[in-house]
Write a protein that holds these residues in place. Sequence first.
Motif, short mmCIF file in Angstrom:
data_model
loop_
_atom_site.label_atom_id
_atom_site.label_comp_id
_atom_site.label_asym_id
_atom_site.label_seq_id
_atom_site.Cartn_x
_atom_site.Cartn_y
_atom_site.Cartn_z
N GLY A 124 0.82 4.22 -2.92
CA GLY A 124 0.56 5.60 -2.53
C GLY A 124 1.66 6.53 -3.03
O GLY A 124 1.41 7.64 -3.51
N THR A 125 2.86 6.06 -2.95
CA THR A 125 3.98 6.86 -3.41
C THR A 125 3.91 7.00 -4.93
O THR A 125 4.14 8.09 -5.47
CB THR A 125 5.31 6.17 -3.01
OG1 THR A 125 5.30 5.91 -1.64
CG2 THR A 125 6.49 7.02 -3.35
N ARG A 136 0.80 -1.20 0.00
CA ARG A 136 0.00 0.00 0.00
C ARG A 136 0.84 1.26 0.00
O ARG A 136 0.51 2.22 -0.70
CB ARG A 136 -0.84 0.02 1.27
CG ARG A 136 -2.22 -0.16 0.93
CD ARG A 136 -2.96 0.04 2.18
NE ARG A 136 -4.23 -0.56 1.91
CZ ARG A 136 -5.23 -0.51 2.65
NH1 ARG A 136 -5.12 0.11 3.79
NH2 ARG A 136 -6.32 -1.05 2.32
N SER A 137 1.88 1.30 0.74
CA SER A 137 2.70 2.49 0.78
C SER A 137 3.41 2.68 -0.55
O SER A 137 3.65 3.79 -0.98
CB SER A 137 3.69 2.45 1.94
OG SER A 137 4.72 1.55 1.70
#
Length: 188
Positions: free
Chosen positions: A10-11, A6-7
Amino acid sequence: MSGRGRSGRGTLFIVALLLAASGALRVGSGVGAALARTDESAADAATPPLDCPAPPIALAEALQLREDRLVAREATLQDRLAALDLAESAITARMVDMQALEDKLRATVALADGAAEADVERLTAVYQAMKPKDAAALFEAMAPEFAAGFLGRMQPDAAAAILSGMSSEAAYGVSVIVAGRNAGAPKD
C-alpha cells in the motif's frame, strides 16, 4: 506476515501514485509554457519590433544625410587646416626676413657706432695735442656736458692742463659733471 506485506504494498502503491502525479504535473506545466511561447513568436512575426524607430529605408536616408554632413564638415576643417598651414608658412618666411633685416641693422648700427667712436677718439687726440691755453678757450665755449665727455677720455695730465686754463666757474661745472657721471652706478 500477511498484514505487514499488505501495508508495504500500500505504501509502495501510494509512492508510485505520487510520482506519477508529479510527472503529469511537470509535463502539463511544460506544455502550457511551450504553447505560450509558440503564441508569442507568431504574434512577433506579424508586427515589427517595438524598438525600431524608423523603417530601414528612412534609417538609411538619415544615415546618408548624417554622413554627407560629416563629409562636408571634414572638408571645411581640411580647408581651415590648409589655410592655417599657408599662414604659418608666410609668418615663418616673414620671421626669417625680419631676422635677416635685424642682423643687417645691427651690423649697420655697430659700424656707425664704431665710426662715431673713432671720430670722438680722433677729436680727443687732437684736443690733447693742442696747447692747453687754446684748448681751454675751446672747452669753455662748449656745453659743459660735451666738454666733460672729452676731458673724461683724456690723459689726466692733459685734462688738468686744459682745466687750469679755463675760468673757475667753467672748470667747476665740467668737473662736477665728470665726477657725477658714475655716481649712480652700482657699487657691488
